[in-house]
Scaffold this motif. Structure first.
Motif, PDB file in Angstrom:
ATOM      1  N   UNK A 141       8.289 -12.447  12.621  1.00 11.82           N
ATOM      2  CA  UNK A 141       7.495 -11.481  11.856  1.00 11.82           C
ATOM      3  C   UNK A 141       7.298 -11.980  10.430  1.00 11.82           C
ATOM      4  N   UNK A 142       8.375 -12.444   9.829  1.00 12.99           N
ATOM      5  CA  UNK A 142       8.293 -12.944   8.456  1.00 12.99           C
ATOM      6  C   UNK A 142       7.300 -14.102   8.379  1.00 12.99           C
ATOM      7  N   UNK A 160      13.108  -2.276   5.932  1.00  9.83           N
ATOM      8  CA  UNK A 160      12.205  -3.321   6.428  1.00  9.83           C
ATOM      9  C   UNK A 160      10.816  -3.248   5.778  1.00  9.83           C
ATOM     10  N   UNK A 161      10.325  -2.040   5.515  1.00 12.96           N
ATOM     11  CA  UNK A 161       8.977  -1.925   4.929  1.00 12.96           C
ATOM     12  C   UNK A 161       8.932  -2.648   3.586  1.00 12.96           C
ATOM     13  N   UNK A 162      10.017  -2.463   2.829  1.00  8.69           N
ATOM     14  CA  UNK A 162      10.126  -3.109   1.515  1.00  8.69           C
ATOM     15  C   UNK A 162      10.151  -4.639   1.661  1.00  8.69           C
ATOM     16  N   UNK A 163      10.883  -5.089   2.669  1.00 12.65           N
ATOM     17  CA  UNK A 163      10.996  -6.540   2.892  1.00 12.65           C
ATOM     18  C   UNK A 163       9.626  -7.118   3.265  1.00 12.65           C
ATOM     19  N   UNK A 164       8.904  -6.405   4.113  1.00 11.01           N
ATOM     20  CA  UNK A 164       7.580  -6.898   4.503  1.00 11.01           C
ATOM     21  C   UNK A 164       6.647  -6.859   3.296  1.00 11.01           C
ATOM     22  N   UNK A 165       6.743  -5.790   2.496  1.00  9.52           N
ATOM     23  CA  UNK A 165       5.891  -5.705   1.301  1.00  9.52           C
ATOM     24  C   UNK A 165       6.150  -6.908   0.392  1.00  9.52           C
ATOM     25  N   UNK A 225       2.155  -8.632   1.400  1.00 14.41           N
ATOM     26  CA  UNK A 225       1.242  -8.105   2.419  1.00 14.41           C
ATOM     27  C   UNK A 225       0.402  -7.008   1.769  1.00 14.41           C
ATOM     28  N   UNK A 226      -0.922  -7.040   1.946  1.00 12.29           N
ATOM     29  CA  UNK A 226      -1.772  -6.089   1.233  1.00 12.29           C
ATOM     30  C   UNK A 226      -1.617  -4.627   1.659  1.00 12.29           C
ATOM     31  N   UNK A 228      -0.242  -0.288  -1.094  1.00 16.89           N
ATOM     32  CA  UNK A 228      -1.535  -0.980  -1.021  1.00 16.89           C
ATOM     33  C   UNK A 228      -1.644  -1.956  -2.169  1.00 16.89           C
ATOM     34  N   UNK A 229      -1.718  -3.226  -1.859  1.00 16.67           N
ATOM     35  CA  UNK A 229      -1.789  -4.268  -2.889  1.00 16.67           C
ATOM     36  C   UNK A 229      -0.754  -4.034  -3.989  1.00 16.67           C
ATOM     37  N   UNK A 230       0.447  -3.707  -3.561  1.00 17.59           N
ATOM     38  CA  UNK A 230       1.549  -3.545  -4.508  1.00 17.59           C
ATOM     39  C   UNK A 230       1.726  -2.141  -5.044  1.00 17.59           C
TER      40      UNK A 230
END
Ligand SMILES: Cc1ncc(C[n+]2csc(CCOP(=O)(O)OP(=O)(O)O)c2C)c(N)n1
Lengths: 392, 320
Positions: B125-126, B181-186, B190-191, B256-258
């Motif tokens: 995923x990463x 996990x959401x934070x890690x993906x952000x 990721x936009x 969204x975009x940070x």
């Protein structure tokens, strides 16, 4: 027209793959195959190949991405060695079950440990029963040719199986040889554009990679075995076409000076070329020696083997991997089981040589053949010998 | 009736009537994950390829020779939905460029459970997020390895009893907090990243639609109630999801975009976490001390999130 080239074999393999116009290449670096994907990425960067090169984060993802790409109808290629092959091992048997015609080059290298980057065949032998078509190239020319043949074989409607082409790490991957490189026009003539049987796309909805209950699993495994066994017929046809177009002959088991031979050695991969010189030396000494160079490892060419060994007094099977705790080396195991039912069969001896890149020279093959002839009078105590162990 | 209430009545009628994840699959009754997938597919529409990780949803939907899917669907193994998806996306892109398939955008959507996302599939995923594939990844988080019998995952919440960290005389269940996990993906730049839950179907579907339009990687984290694994009555599936949001256990937000945006569905004031915990057998053993600890942590995590929502700017605003 083919062009005569002098090139490192890994680079030539990449050039040959590029001639097959793969749509997606996904690979992860590991010595000694790395020059193949590196060079493919060069070819993509130069604009000579219109493909997506995915720099995945692992070999598991390399083969997985190829599955996705092939499943979506693309021609997909990957390459690896040793630990990389094991890292993708979870996915390896799934590919033939899903009938995805992915082509993979394996720059053969010893499995760890101890960690070692040099050649033997322990990597591919570990994946022997996975359901892939598996070939061994003996030199640079065979590497080029097999890379191109592999796509045509894999994608044939009656096959639709993945193919791995094995080339010995360093002994082949890193060696510069003179070779004939087919032209784009010639390859286009030989290899038709890939037309997938099914692909995941909304225009033709399929579910790929379902769950099979015990009620259907036997049948699925039987089908997987049958299609691999039946692929030999197609492989032979495609090799014939290759010979007609390019004039180079391919057989499951190539023969060298087998006329009137009483003793023969059987090798896989690049050892064959060194062994040929040894056979010449033996013949010069008056020994009726010949060489069998196995090119097709899966499907295992049983009929061709029976034919090739008929009339032999002695067969020396050269392995380049150990089946730890097993009765003999992995190639010898298969040869012996194929010959078990025969009324007349040669005396079989088994030498395991060249592990982890240990050098094997002409004199070693001469010595091994002579020992094997001696074994006719006095059967060796052990079924196999790991040859050239220091202090033994 | 105000406009918002009107909208709530009207909006469900806009939902696609077409079924892409059909009845007849073998999910447990009350399965939140299956419901979420059905809703997701409606939001995605037909120009979609689904890449499924091994797990409950794969097992219940494609028992050969049947399939519940009327979207193109592929499954290879457990850890690799994201990398199979990367390959699908690459293939669709190249084949379209070469004129070998129809010239229209097909969205590749990878789906996996929390085990296939937080743990074994995390590397893939990463990689897929980092490489910027045009792939939407949706994690259906039921907070344990449910397919194999409710074992602990990196997503299992503190204090939950699972079959591999059961509560007992010497154990209060899971001792660690859930991975964010959401934070890690952000953090992969990721936009579009969002959290959602099937108990808020329109919110979830709107997020799926938004993510679908992103050209590049996007990630949705969908809390999916598993009555079997959570020891919840099947009829309480939706309620449990709502309580997760109302207690602040699972806040709904988008990045969204940070830029963080809290959903208007989050409560003004959090309900006590006990309301959520007492509904579920997996928390039955918790002591008042543990519940207090969980309550404190929820407040901390919510404050952290609110702080981000207040103070972080979108990348566009931060450009020099
Ligand atoms: C490499 C590998 N390890 C373990 C498994 C066994 N396995 C299959 S599904 C699964 C759990 C899936 O859990 P999760 O991803 O959370 O999805 P869920 O079933 O809860 O929806 C496990 C452990 C497997 N199939 N492959």
């Amino acid at each position: 027209m083919s062009e005569r080239i002098g090139m490192e074999i890994a680079l030539a393999a990449a050039e040959a793959v590029a001639l097959c116009k793969p749509d997606v290449v996904a690979a992860y670096p590991i010595t000694p195959n790395t020059h193949i994907p590196e060079h493919l990425s060069d070819i993509v960067a130069e604009g000579r190949l219109d493909a997506d090169f995915i720099c995945v984060e692992s070999e598991h993802s390399a083969l997985s991405a190829c599955c996705g790409a092939s499943g979506a109808g693309a021609r997909a290629f990957t390459a690896t060695s040793s630990q990389g092959l094991l890292y993708m091992a979870e996915v390896v048997p799934i590919v033939p079950s899903m009938r995805l015609p992915i082509v993979m080059a394996i720059g053969n290298r010893a499995l760890s440990g101890p960690i070692n980057i040099w050649n033997d065949h322990s990597d591919i032998m570990s994946q022997r029963d996975s359901g892939w078509i598996s070939m061994f190239a003996a030199d640079g020319q065979e590497t080029i040719d097999m890379m191109i043949q592999a796509f045509k074989i894999a994608e044939h409607r009656d096959v639709m199986l993945p193919v791995n082409v094995n080339l010995d790490g360093f002994q082949l991957t890193h060696v510069v040889e003179p070779m004939m490189m087919p032209s784009q026009k010639e390859v286009d003539k030989f290899l038709p554009a890939y037309k997938p049987y099914a692909a995941v796309h909304p225009d033709n909805i399929v579910s790929m990679g379902s769950l099979a209950m015990p009620e259907i699993f036997n049948e699925a495994m039987m089908a997987k075995d049958q299609v691999l066994i039946n692929s030999k017929k197609i492989i032979l046809e495609i090799w014939k076409e290759w010979e007609e177009q390019f004039g180079r002959k391919y057989e499951p088991i190539g023969e060298y000076r087998m006329e009137g031979a009483e003793v023969a050695m059987l090798t896989l991969g690049s050892m064959g070329d060194t062994a040929e010189v040894a056979i010449d030396a033996l013949r010069e000494k008056g020994v009726k020696a010949g060489l069998l160079k196995m090119k097709l490892w899966r499907p295992f060419p049983v009929e061709e083997l029976l034919k090739a060994v008929s009339g032999l007094k002695s067969l020396v099977v050269i392995d380049r991997a150990v089946s730890f705790g097993g009765p003999c080396g992995p190639v010898c195991l298969e040869v012996k089981s194929a010959l078990y039912d025969q009324k007349e069969r040669p005396l079989i001896t088994n030498y395991i040589i060249g592990l982890g890149g240990r050098d094997v020279v002409v004199a070693d093959f001469v010595k091994i053949a002579e020992q094997a002839i001696g074994a006719q009078k006095k059967k060796p105590a052990k079924a196999y010998e790991i040859y050239g162990v220091r202090g033994s | 009736m105000n406009i918002v209430e009107n909208f709530d009545l009207y909006a469900p009628r806009l939902v696609d009537k077409e079924e892409y994840f059909n009845a007849g699959h073998r999910a447990c009754s009350g399965c939140g994950e299956a419901l979420a997938i059905r809703l997701m597919c409606k939001a995605l529409g037909e120009d979609t390829v689904i890449v499924n990780a091994t797990g409950c949803m794969e097992v219940i939907s494609v028992m050969y020779p049947t399939t519940a899917w009327s979207l193109p669907w592929i499954h290879v193994a457990f850890p690799n939905a994201a990398s199979v998806g990367a390959g699908v996306e690459a293939a669709l892109k190249v084949l379209r460029r070469k004129g070998k398939i129809a010239d229209r955008r097909i969205k590749t959507v990878c789906i996996g459970g929390d085990g296939g996302t937080f743990d074994i599939g995390f590397q893939a995923l990463s990689g897929t997020m980092e490489r910027g594939h045009d792939v939407l990844y949706v994690c259906f988080d039921n907070e344990a390895y449910m397919n194999t019998g409710i074992q602990r995952s990196g997503a299992t919440p503190f204090g939950a009893s699972t079959t591999t960290n059961p509560a007992g005389a010497a154990s209060q269940g899971k001792d660690e907090w859930k991975k964010n996990i959401a934070e890690i993906i952000a953090s992969h730049n990721v936009p579009y990243v969002a959290t959602a839950c099937h108990s808020y179907p329109l919110d979830f579907m709107n997020k799926v639609k938004k993510a679908r339009e992103v050209e590049g990687p996007s990630y949705i984290h969908c809390l999916s109630v598993c009555p079997t694994g959570w020891r919840v009555q099947t009829e309480d599936c939706i309620k449990a999801g709502r309580l997760a949001v109302e207690t602040g256990v699972f806040p709904l937000y988008e990045i969204e975009n940070g830029k963080y945006t809290m959903s208007s569905l989050n409560p003004e004031e959090l309900r006590p976490v006990e309301d959520y915990l007492k509904l579920q057998g997996r928390f039955r053993h918790l002591t008042t001390d543990s519940i207090e600890k969980i309550q404190d942590r929820i407040i901390l995590e919510n404050n952290k999130l609110l702080d981000k929502a207040e103070n972080l700017h979108s990348w566009a605003e931060l450009e020099g």
